[in-house]
Structure formats: structure tokens, C-alpha cells
Design an enzyme around this catalytic site. Sequence first.
Site, PDB file in Angstrom:
ATOM      1  N   GLU A 131      28.422 -46.846-131.068  1.00 29.74           N
ATOM      2  CA  GLU A 131      29.596 -46.102-130.603  1.00 29.74           C
ATOM      3  C   GLU A 131      29.397 -45.523-129.199  1.00 29.74           C
ATOM      4  O   GLU A 131      30.357 -45.390-128.435  1.00 29.74           O
ATOM      5  CB  GLU A 131      29.941 -44.976-131.575  1.00 29.74           C
ATOM      6  CG  GLU A 131      30.503 -45.460-132.909  1.00 29.74           C
ATOM      7  CD  GLU A 131      29.436 -45.778-133.947  1.00 29.74           C
ATOM      8  OE1 GLU A 131      29.796 -46.146-135.077  1.00 29.74           O
ATOM      9  OE2 GLU A 131      28.217 -45.655-133.621  1.00 29.74           O
TER      10      GLU A 131
ATOM     11  N   MET B 176      12.230 -41.006-112.036  1.00 28.70           N
ATOM     12  CA  MET B 176      12.555 -39.724-111.429  1.00 28.70           C
ATOM     13  C   MET B 176      11.685 -38.614-112.005  1.00 28.70           C
ATOM     14  O   MET B 176      11.251 -37.698-111.294  1.00 28.70           O
ATOM     15  CB  MET B 176      14.045 -39.387-111.615  1.00 28.70           C
ATOM     16  CG  MET B 176      14.511 -38.196-110.800  1.00 28.70           C
ATOM     17  SD  MET B 176      14.355 -38.426-109.016  1.00 28.70           S
ATOM     18  CE  MET B 176      15.953 -39.137-108.620  1.00 28.70           C
TER      19      MET B 176
ATOM     20  N   LYS C  93      41.733 -40.073-143.297  1.00 31.45           N
ATOM     21  CA  LYS C  93      41.915 -41.417-143.875  1.00 31.45           C
ATOM     22  C   LYS C  93      43.230 -41.534-144.644  1.00 31.45           C
ATOM     23  O   LYS C  93      43.928 -42.550-144.556  1.00 31.45           O
ATOM     24  CB  LYS C  93      40.735 -41.757-144.789  1.00 31.45           C
ATOM     25  CG  LYS C  93      40.768 -43.188-145.305  1.00 31.45           C
ATOM     26  CD  LYS C  93      39.494 -43.556-146.064  1.00 31.45           C
ATOM     27  CE  LYS C  93      39.501 -45.024-146.462  1.00 31.45           C
ATOM     28  NZ  LYS C  93      38.228 -45.403-147.143  1.00 31.45           N
TER      29      LYS C  93
ATOM     30  N   PHE D   5      31.098 -37.437-147.954  1.00 32.91           N
ATOM     31  CA  PHE D   5      30.301 -38.514-147.341  1.00 32.91           C
ATOM     32  C   PHE D   5      30.843 -38.841-145.946  1.00 32.91           C
ATOM     33  O   PHE D   5      32.035 -39.033-145.763  1.00 32.91           O
ATOM     34  CB  PHE D   5      30.351 -39.766-148.229  1.00 32.91           C
ATOM     35  CG  PHE D   5      29.606 -40.939-147.634  1.00 32.91           C
ATOM     36  CD1 PHE D   5      28.231 -40.897-147.464  1.00 32.91           C
ATOM     37  CD2 PHE D   5      30.294 -42.080-147.230  1.00 32.91           C
ATOM     38  CE1 PHE D   5      27.554 -41.978-146.906  1.00 32.91           C
ATOM     39  CE2 PHE D   5      29.632 -43.160-146.676  1.00 32.91           C
ATOM     40  CZ  PHE D   5      28.256 -43.109-146.513  1.00 32.91           C
ATOM     41  N   GLN D   6      29.946 -38.842-144.975  1.00 35.31           N
ATOM     42  CA  GLN D   6      30.266 -39.125-143.573  1.00 35.31           C
ATOM     43  C   GLN D   6      31.331 -38.177-143.015  1.00 35.31           C
ATOM     44  O   GLN D   6      32.196 -38.570-142.232  1.00 35.31           O
ATOM     45  CB  GLN D   6      30.688 -40.596-143.370  1.00 35.31           C
ATOM     46  CG  GLN D   6      29.516 -41.560-143.558  1.00 35.31           C
ATOM     47  CD  GLN D   6      29.793 -42.966-143.067  1.00 35.31           C
ATOM     48  OE1 GLN D   6      30.934 -43.442-143.060  1.00 35.31           O
ATOM     49  NE2 GLN D   6      28.750 -43.660-142.656  1.00 35.31           N
TER      50      GLN D   6
END
Length: 579
Positions: A51, A480, A163, A113-114
Site C-alpha cells: 500500500e 547521508m 464495509k 479483525f483488521q
Amino acid sequence: MSKKMSGASSLVQSLESAGVDVMFGIPGGAILPAYDPIFDSSIRHILVRHEQGAGHAATGYAQVTGRVGVCIATSGPGATNLVTPLADAAMDSVPMVAITGQVPSAAIGTDAFQEADIRGITMPFTKHNYLITDPNDIPRAIAEAFYIASSGRPGPVLVDIAKDALQKETDFVWPKDLSLPGYHPQIEPENQAIKDAAALIAQSSKPVFYVGGGVIKSNASKELMQLAELVGAPVVTTLMARGAFPDDHPLCLGMPGMHGTAAAVTAMQKSDLLIALGSRFDDRVTGRVNSFAPHAKIIHVDIDPAEQGKVRKPDVPIVGDCRLVIEEMIKAINDLLAEQKQADITPWRSRVSGWQEQFPLTYEPSEEGGVLKPQYCLEQLRDAAPEGTILVSGVGQHQMWSSQYWKFNEPYTWVNSGGLGTMGFSVPAAIGAKVGRPDKTVWAVDGDGCFQMTAQELVTASLERIPVKIAILNNSYLGMVRQWQEMFYEERYSEVYLSQDTPNYVKWAEAMGCVGIRVDDESEVASAIDKANSINDRPVVVDFRVDAGEKVFPMVAAGQSNDDLMLHPSQNSRREFLR
């Protein structure tokens, strides 16, 4: 007449109505209902491998097109993986809309969940965000999100959709007009402020245009050119403004700040007037604030009123769109100069030119058969690049060398992570840039540290036939960090060495469906670049094995004054010319 459909279909139709032609994402449980109508949509969906890649690709797309970039992810970890790209887009004022799935509305707050409170998590660095639990709210939320993301000071907007809101039936009604109480970006500048600015400019004998990313966001490059030539003052372009004013123009001093050119840094320090256009007095530009441009009056133009006085109090604050402000400034200065003479800035111009001549960017060339120099690789990439090439960079030494050694002569040809400094940015951002401008050659310059963070997105590029080109300036270190440890930590190189042999970048590139090329010697550079430029049916990765000891100069150490600019060692004997 409205039409019955699922909330998911309403979402996709809303995105189509908003003019979306491409989005980057990965499906998962909570967002899954939306992926069914995506199957039949005219919108191109690009399946990324992480993602974070979706978010940075959306940013790359937005930065080269000026349009809103779109990414889509599921709930929980899918959404939290977008946190870095959202913060990145907020810092660099990039228009982005992120769509995330959320657990069903009845389960919100139960640690389902999630589940993650992505709205709460991202509230500090989204311009606005939504949680949608009613499918009837989807079209208006999407319409508002695109308007907010792209108007005023651009930025990211998140739309989190439960959802069950995607699954329920609804009527699709695209809003004809939007009412957003309290959101009224000030586009037109105030007339008196313009007159005050014109008066200061006419009186100034040592003016400098301090140009930031707002000039590119407002598409004001042509107007900036007219203003700069009218006034005759030198122009510095920040990291986010590279290309807003052509590097090959005699008034251009290049980039200011921590790794800016000596002429740009010193001109700002010695100026009596800074005309700040769409810039925000970032700490990387100012150095220690109380010693920054101590004798300069400030005209500060910004569309975001919150920037006025945030770091430096302006003498003339102007809130408005950069392009409209510059247009009004040109008129006001012309009116003023019809009645009075402009202060003579010829001695100032001559002094600044002297700094440019005395202190050009420089590095020690490689000895015959010696280690490859990263600056040389960039010069060769630049000189062989087709016209209009877009350059994307990661973050670190290679980012600074890219900004220094490339020649940016037009806007929308430079993409980088400026404010947040996100390692791993360049590969997915280059993919987004190439999707947005398929007619352009897109080169990403990356470090080996950055490349290892998001290289998996080259699988996306291969399978989606997005032929980006990646140049890894591979010094086997987090370069760096190594430079700072060498200069400020007595060469105690703690946890900064990566590996000279692992991974094998050519094999890795080939495993991802790309062409892999390794370059060890100066004699191989030109032919490798020519080969990479000739391949346009798949991505190319060129592994340039460069000198680990090379540092970025000039440099202002963190927390120090810009007066303490460190030059390349070969120029130290001429330091007094900067006084």
C-alpha cells in the site's frame, strides 16, 4: 433520475464522475465489495505490491500532472500502510484522495479483525477526512474530497468507508454543487498588499526571489519569468520548486539551503528584500532562523494564511494564489515604474554573479581506473536524457546531487519527497509519474538504501508495462547518515554499512522482470545509459557502483547559520569572497 445500486457501485461511479482515470491499490476484506464494480469500470486500477507503493505512486502521478492522485486500500494494516504517503503528501502539498475500507459500522470500536481508527490516525496530516457509514453519503463525500484536495493549498484527503455502507443499496446522485461552510480558500490577493509589495520591490537594491513549490502548484512559471525579468533580481528555487524557473536562465542561482549553491545561500543572507513566492521558510532553507537573511525585509506570498508569520514575520504578507498574485504584482510594478525609477540593482547583480563564478558546484573527478563518482553519473544521465525527461529521486545524498547537477528548465519534471524526506519514495513515485505522463522518459535516481525499501514495486511496473528507468547510486552505505557520522561523530560508522555484494541488483532486477545493468567504471557509464534509454518495453535498473566516501557540498550543518556554509574543500581558500 437516480438509479439503485450498491454503495460500492456508487463509489466507483463517483470516482468516474470525479474524472479519475487511474488509481493504485490492493484489495482486502473490508474494501472487497468495491473491487467488484472496479472490474467493469473505465478506471485503470494498478495492482501494487504494498500500500505504501500505492500512495507514493499516486503522489508521483499528481506531481507531474497537477491532477489528484488516487489510492485505495483495505482496513487495518492496508490503511495504516498509507500513513507514510499521506504524511508525505501533506508536507509537500500534493493533491491526493485515499479510499480505505473499514470494518462494518456495527463492529467499529470493538477491535474487530483488521480494524484501525485510520480517521483518527491520519487527522493531523490530512487536509480533511471522512468516515462513511451511510451509502447515501458516498457521492457527496467523494465530490468534496476531490474539491478539498485540489483547491487552495493542495493536500491529501482520506475517505474511510464501512464495509456495510459498500454492501447496502443506495441511490446514486452526484452533487451539482458543494457547500463547505468554513472552507473558503482566499485566491485573490488584497490590492493594498500588492501595492505595498511593489513599493518595497522598487526601493530594494539587493532583492532575491525565494521561489517555493507553490509556484508550481499554481502553474505560475510563465508569470514568474515575466516578474523576474521585469525586476531583474536573482531567483532561487527550493527543492520543491526546481523547474519553476529555468536553471539555464542568467538570473537563476539554483537551490538554496542546507545543500544549496553557495551563490543562492549567500545571496539570501546578504539580501535586503526576500520576495517569497509559495515558499514556507523551511528549516532546511533558513538554517538557524535568528541568523537567516538578517537585513532582509520580507514579502511573503502564500495561499495558506497559516504560513504567514509561522517562521519569519513578513513585512508584507499576501494571501492568495501565486499566479494571480504575480500577475497583480507585475501590473503594480509597471504602474509604479511609470512614475518613479527602480533602485539600481546592477552592483548587486554583479556581486551575485561573482559568487556564481567563484563557487560553482564541484567535485574531485575520478582518477583513471578509480572509483566511480556519483556526480559524474548524474551529469552523464542528464546529458543523455531525452528532452522533457522527468527525474524522480529518493531521499539522501543522491537526492541532493540530483537537485544540484540536473538541469531543470521546465516545471513538472522533478518529483521528490521534500518535507517528509521519505526513503523508498522514488520507485513507486516514478511508476506513478510514468502512468501520468506515458509520453515522457522517467528516470528515478535512487540510493541502494532507498531502493531496498520499495523495489518490489518494479514487479508492478513489469507486469503493468510501465517502463521506468532506475539509476541506483550504490555506495553500499546509507550515504547521508555516513556523511554525518564522518563529519560530526568522529567517523564512528554505527549501523550504516549495507553490503557491497548483497543483494545482487542485476539478478534482483531480472527476477522482477526488468533489465539489469551493472556499471563499475567510468568507461562503462555512457554505454549503459544509452542502452537503458533505448529500452522502452520494460523497466531498467542500472547499478552504478560509486565512491562511498563522496560527500554532498556545499553544506550547512543542522542548527547552524547559513553564514557558516561549508564549501567543497577545494574552494575553502576563496572563502573571503563570500563575505
